[in-house]
Design an enzyme around this catalytic site. Structure first.
Site, PDB file in Angstrom:
ATOM      1  N   HIS A   1       7.298   4.004   1.887  1.00  0.00           N
ATOM      2  CA  HIS A   1       6.528   5.237   1.688  1.00  0.00           C
ATOM      3  C   HIS A   1       5.441   4.975   0.643  1.00  0.00           C
ATOM      4  O   HIS A   1       5.662   4.241  -0.319  1.00  0.00           O
ATOM      5  CB  HIS A   1       7.444   6.381   1.238  1.00  0.00           C
ATOM      6  CG  HIS A   1       6.726   7.689   1.250  1.00  0.00           C
ATOM      7  ND1 HIS A   1       5.904   8.083   0.218  1.00  0.00           N
ATOM      8  CD2 HIS A   1       6.667   8.673   2.191  1.00  0.00           C
ATOM      9  CE1 HIS A   1       5.373   9.260   0.532  1.00  0.00           C
ATOM     10  NE2 HIS A   1       5.825   9.638   1.711  1.00  0.00           N
TER      11      HIS A   1
ATOM     12  N   GLU B   1       4.392   6.590  -1.764  1.00  0.00           N
ATOM     13  CA  GLU B   1       4.770   6.861  -3.162  1.00  0.00           C
ATOM     14  C   GLU B   1       5.560   5.692  -3.736  1.00  0.00           C
ATOM     15  O   GLU B   1       5.432   5.364  -4.920  1.00  0.00           O
ATOM     16  CB  GLU B   1       5.559   8.179  -3.229  1.00  0.00           C
ATOM     17  CG  GLU B   1       4.624   9.374  -3.054  1.00  0.00           C
ATOM     18  CD  GLU B   1       5.262  10.597  -2.418  1.00  0.00           C
ATOM     19  OE1 GLU B   1       6.493  10.713  -2.392  1.00  0.00           O
ATOM     20  OE2 GLU B   1       4.480  11.450  -1.930  1.00  0.00           O
TER      21      GLU B   1
ATOM     22  N   ASN C   1      10.969  14.590   5.148  1.00  0.00           N
ATOM     23  CA  ASN C   1      11.115  13.753   3.944  1.00  0.00           C
ATOM     24  C   ASN C   1      11.148  14.713   2.760  1.00  0.00           C
ATOM     25  O   ASN C   1      10.118  15.225   2.340  1.00  0.00           O
ATOM     26  CB  ASN C   1       9.924  12.791   3.841  1.00  0.00           C
ATOM     27  CG  ASN C   1       9.893  12.060   2.500  1.00  0.00           C
ATOM     28  OD1 ASN C   1      10.867  12.059   1.756  1.00  0.00           O
ATOM     29  ND2 ASN C   1       8.759  11.442   2.195  1.00  0.00           N
TER      30      ASN C   1
ATOM     31  N   SER D   1       0.467  16.202   5.323  1.00  0.00           N
ATOM     32  CA  SER D   1       0.130  17.625   5.415  1.00  0.00           C
ATOM     33  C   SER D   1       0.294  18.202   6.826  1.00  0.00           C
ATOM     34  O   SER D   1      -0.481  19.067   7.239  1.00  0.00           O
ATOM     35  CB  SER D   1      -1.282  17.887   4.878  1.00  0.00           C
ATOM     36  OG  SER D   1      -1.358  17.530   3.502  1.00  0.00           O
TER      37      SER D   1
ATOM     38  N   GLY E   1       0.488  15.454   0.878  1.00  0.00           N
ATOM     39  CA  GLY E   1       0.654  16.466  -0.158  1.00  0.00           C
ATOM     40  C   GLY E   1      -0.648  17.071  -0.641  1.00  0.00           C
ATOM     41  O   GLY E   1      -0.691  17.745  -1.665  1.00  0.00           O
TER      42      GLY E   1
ATOM     43  N   GLU F   1       0.762   7.241   7.701  1.00  0.00           N
ATOM     44  CA  GLU F   1       0.520   8.318   6.738  1.00  0.00           C
ATOM     45  C   GLU F   1      -0.677   7.960   5.867  1.00  0.00           C
ATOM     46  O   GLU F   1      -0.541   7.204   4.892  1.00  0.00           O
ATOM     47  CB  GLU F   1       1.739   8.510   5.832  1.00  0.00           C
ATOM     48  CG  GLU F   1       2.995   8.915   6.567  1.00  0.00           C
ATOM     49  CD  GLU F   1       3.984   9.598   5.620  1.00  0.00           C
ATOM     50  OE1 GLU F   1       4.302  10.766   5.875  1.00  0.00           O
ATOM     51  OE2 GLU F   1       4.406   8.976   4.635  1.00  0.00           O
TER      52      GLU F   1
ATOM     53  N   LYS G   1      11.699  14.144  -0.250  1.00  0.00           N
ATOM     54  CA  LYS G   1      11.277  13.560  -1.539  1.00  0.00           C
ATOM     55  C   LYS G   1      12.293  13.965  -2.618  1.00  0.00           C
ATOM     56  O   LYS G   1      13.471  14.132  -2.306  1.00  0.00           O
ATOM     57  CB  LYS G   1       9.848  13.973  -1.889  1.00  0.00           C
ATOM     58  CG  LYS G   1       8.901  13.728  -0.711  1.00  0.00           C
ATOM     59  CD  LYS G   1       7.454  13.800  -1.074  1.00  0.00           C
ATOM     60  CE  LYS G   1       6.629  13.563   0.189  1.00  0.00           C
ATOM     61  NZ  LYS G   1       5.206  13.417  -0.068  1.00  0.00           N
TER      62      LYS G   1
END
Ligand code: PGA
Length: 251
Positions: free
Chosen positions: A95, A97, A9, A212, A173, A167, A11
């Site tokens: 996701h 985010e 991904n 991560s 991250g 996730e 991003k």
């Protein structure tokens, strides 16, 4: 045995020259890894470049979001059929985010999932709890709510043509990975929940872990029974890291 999938991904990262360097190395080396599926989910503007570079490779590609409607007056949005025009196989939906920064609800995510499937894409449905939700013991409730929105709209059978990605938000991250045991517990919970509705679908369902993942921890994560690959953010931008993770996923 479920074949593992390692999906990058990117991003909001990338540039034409950098993408070219990364994708050509990844495509070249994936030809020597027949035991794992590999994909990259790139920003929309790079889909044409990605299609061009990966067309004859073992690497598949996809996007990071899709609109829930098939077409219409939705300025700035991208429809599932457009992703198909550029050869996408996958699209991320939900996701964390998107959920946290853009307020996407589980209902909206389920509608996006439906639009993706209707166009023939395989949605990668991302689910996961925040740190405060985990600390208050709500992990299973949160993950179940995010999963159930899709099941309620489309039925458990819809998961046959989809991928899940667990996730934990606190691991994305941050450099903090869920331990293999922590991840396995949630993955098993997810699979059992689906199995309660459709045992066959649950058995074949690929549940990726994300948060991560890097070359140094991929093998131990991929070794537990209910982790079927990874959704890789930062490490997917570095060819050697990403390829080492793919290698760890080979059956
Ligand atoms: P990360 O991101 O690997 O950089 O933690 C994972 C993701 O957001 O999919």
């Amino acid at each position: 045995m479920r074949r593992k999938l390692v999906a990058g991904n990117w991003k909001m990262h990338g540039a034409l020259a950098r993408n070219q360097a990364l994708l050509s190395v990844v495509a070249g080396r994936m030809a020597q890894m027949p035991g794992v599926d590999c994909a990259v989910c790139v920003p929309f503007p790079y889909l044409a470049q990605t299609q061009h570079l990966l067309r004859d490779s073992a690497v598949q590609w996809g996007a990071q979001d899709v609109h829930q409607q098939a077409e219409g007056a939705y300025t700035g949005e991208v429809a599932a059929s457009m992703l198909c025009d550029f050869g996408c196989r996958y699209v991320l939906v939900g996701h964390s985010e998107r959920r946290s920064l853009y307020g996407e609800s589980s209902q909206l995510v389920a509608e996006k999932f439906a639009a993706a499937q209707k166009a023939g894409l395989l949605p990668i449905l991302c689910i996961g709890e925040t740190l405060s939700q985990r600390e208050s013991g709500a992990t299973e409730v949160v993950v179940a709510e995010q999963l159930d929105a899709v099941i309620k709209l489309l039925g458990a059978r819809s998961l046959r043509d989809a991928v899940l990605a667990y996730e934990p938000v606190w691991a994305i991250g941050t450099g903090k990975t869920a331990s293999p045991a922590q991840a396995q517990a949630v993955h098993a919970f997810i699979r059992q929940r689906v199995a309660g509705l459709d045992a066959d679908v649950a058995q074949g369902l690929r549940i990726l872990y994300g948060g991560s993942v890097k070359a140094a921890n991929a093998a131990e994560l991929f070794a537990v029974p209910d982790i079927d690959g990874g959704l890789i953010g930062g490490a997917s931008l570095v060819a050697d890291e990403f390829l080492a993770i793919c290698n760890a996923g080979q059956n």
